[in-house]
Design a protein around this motif. Structure first.
Motif, short mmCIF file in Angstrom:
data_model
loop_
_atom_site.label_atom_id
_atom_site.label_comp_id
_atom_site.label_asym_id
_atom_site.label_seq_id
_atom_site.Cartn_x
_atom_site.Cartn_y
_atom_site.Cartn_z
N LYS A 66 0.85 -1.12 0.09
CA LYS A 66 -0.11 -0.02 -0.08
C LYS A 66 0.84 1.47 -0.03
CE LYS A 66 -3.54 2.13 2.68
NZ LYS A 66 -4.83 1.99 1.88
N PRO A 67 0.64 2.28 -0.96
CA PRO A 67 1.49 3.38 -0.68
C PRO A 67 1.31 4.35 0.36
CG PRO A 67 0.37 3.19 -2.84
CD PRO A 67 -0.35 2.22 -1.89
N PRO A 68 2.34 4.80 0.74
CA PRO A 68 2.17 5.41 2.14
C PRO A 68 1.28 6.88 2.11
CG PRO A 68 4.48 4.86 1.82
CD PRO A 68 3.73 4.61 0.43
N VAL A 69 1.16 7.31 0.89
CA VAL A 69 0.36 8.55 0.49
C VAL A 69 -0.71 8.32 -0.29
CG1 VAL A 69 0.68 10.97 -0.39
CG2 VAL A 69 2.50 10.01 1.07
N GLY A 70 -1.95 8.82 0.10
CA GLY A 70 -2.90 8.96 -1.08
C GLY A 70 -4.03 8.07 -0.72
N GLY A 112 10.35 5.62 -18.87
CA GLY A 112 11.39 5.64 -18.67
C GLY A 112 11.49 5.14 -17.03
N ALA A 113 12.52 4.66 -16.34
CA ALA A 113 12.76 4.48 -14.89
C ALA A 113 12.59 5.51 -14.19
CB ALA A 113 13.86 3.42 -14.71
N ALA A 114 13.13 6.58 -14.60
CA ALA A 114 13.21 7.93 -13.87
C ALA A 114 11.81 8.57 -13.55
CB ALA A 114 14.22 8.83 -14.49
N GLU A 115 10.98 8.39 -14.64
CA GLU A 115 9.60 8.97 -14.54
C GLU A 115 8.86 7.87 -13.61
OE1 GLU A 115 7.99 10.79 -17.90
OE2 GLU A 115 6.32 9.59 -17.71
N ALA A 116 9.08 6.83 -13.57
CA ALA A 116 8.49 5.95 -12.84
C ALA A 116 8.81 6.15 -11.33
CB ALA A 116 8.65 4.36 -13.11
N LEU A 117 10.04 6.60 -11.03
CA LEU A 117 10.43 6.62 -9.76
C LEU A 117 9.95 7.87 -9.27
CD1 LEU A 117 14.18 5.40 -9.92
CD2 LEU A 117 12.30 4.42 -8.75
N VAL A 118 9.61 8.80 -10.05
CA VAL A 118 9.08 10.44 -9.69
C VAL A 118 7.71 9.98 -9.00
CG1 VAL A 118 8.42 12.44 -10.29
CG2 VAL A 118 10.63 11.58 -10.85
N PHE A 119 6.91 9.19 -10.08
CA PHE A 119 5.41 8.83 -9.58
C PHE A 119 5.56 7.95 -8.51
CE2 PHE A 119 2.52 5.12 -9.99
CZ PHE A 119 1.18 5.99 -9.85
N LEU A 120 6.50 6.91 -8.00
CA LEU A 120 6.39 6.16 -6.88
C LEU A 120 6.75 7.17 -5.82
CD1 LEU A 120 7.90 3.14 -8.22
CD2 LEU A 120 5.68 3.24 -7.63
N SER A 122 6.04 10.29 -5.36
CA SER A 122 5.01 11.12 -5.34
C SER A 122 3.69 10.44 -4.40
CB SER A 122 4.35 11.49 -6.25
OG SER A 122 3.56 10.47 -6.81
N LEU A 123 3.98 9.00 -4.17
CA LEU A 123 3.05 8.24 -3.49
C LEU A 123 3.52 7.99 -2.11
CD1 LEU A 123 1.91 5.61 -6.29
CD2 LEU A 123 0.48 7.51 -5.34
N GLY A 124 4.76 8.27 -1.94
CA GLY A 124 5.33 8.14 -0.65
C GLY A 124 6.32 6.86 -0.40
N TYR A 125 6.43 6.08 -1.42
CA TYR A 125 7.29 4.89 -1.50
C TYR A 125 8.96 5.46 -1.43
CZ TYR A 125 3.70 2.12 -3.22
OH TYR A 125 2.52 1.31 -3.42
N ARG A 126 9.78 4.95 -0.61
CA ARG A 126 11.12 5.11 -0.52
C ARG A 126 12.01 4.57 -1.33
NH1 ARG A 126 11.34 5.49 5.91
NH2 ARG A 126 12.99 3.85 5.46
#
Length: 127
Positions: A66-70, A112-120, A122-126
């Motif tokens: 579960k994402p920490p945010v949202g 790309g992976a970098a954009e995926a990491l920005v998304f993750l 933003s959901l609070g994943y570390r």
């Protein structure tokens, strides 16, 4: 024989491998998987997979933690290579993301992976 032009753009598979490294290194540990829907298969194998329930369009990365945010249930990423046009996402992929969002998941198409990491992140994943 014509030489292939070198490009700085990674393939979709290479982008996914880079993302997988970050997901595997995340702390706390994430419960996630990638789907093996892409690639070329024989007609016999495709029929067998379809009969077994493999669903075309399923996002490339599913995170069950579960994402920490949202307040979302999980996160889904349809990963494309950097520079891929919007048309690179087909109707089945779009439908899966819409259905997952309706079920309480966060979902996106990332180039790309970098954009995926920005998304993750933003959901609070570390990651």
């Amino acid at each position: 024989m014509q030489k292939r032009r070198k490009t700085s753009t990674l393939s979709e598979t290479s982008e996914q491998i880079e993302l997988a490294k970050d997901l595997n290194a995340a702390r706390p540990k994430l419960l996630w998987t990638s789907t093996a829907n892409g690639g070329f298969r024989s007609i016999k194998t495709a029929r067998t997979l379809k009969a077994a329930g493999v669903s075309p369009g399923l996002p490339d990365v599913l995170i069950f933690t579960k994402p920490p945010v949202g307040g979302f249930t999980g996160a889904a990423i349809e990963l494309k290579r950097v520079g891929a046009p919007p048309s690179a996402t087909d109707d089945l992929q779009t439908a899966w993301l819409e259905d997952l969002r309706a079920a309480g998941w966060a979902g996106t198409v990332a180039r790309g992976a970098a954009e995926a990491l920005v998304f993750l992140r933003s959901l609070g994943y570390r990651v």
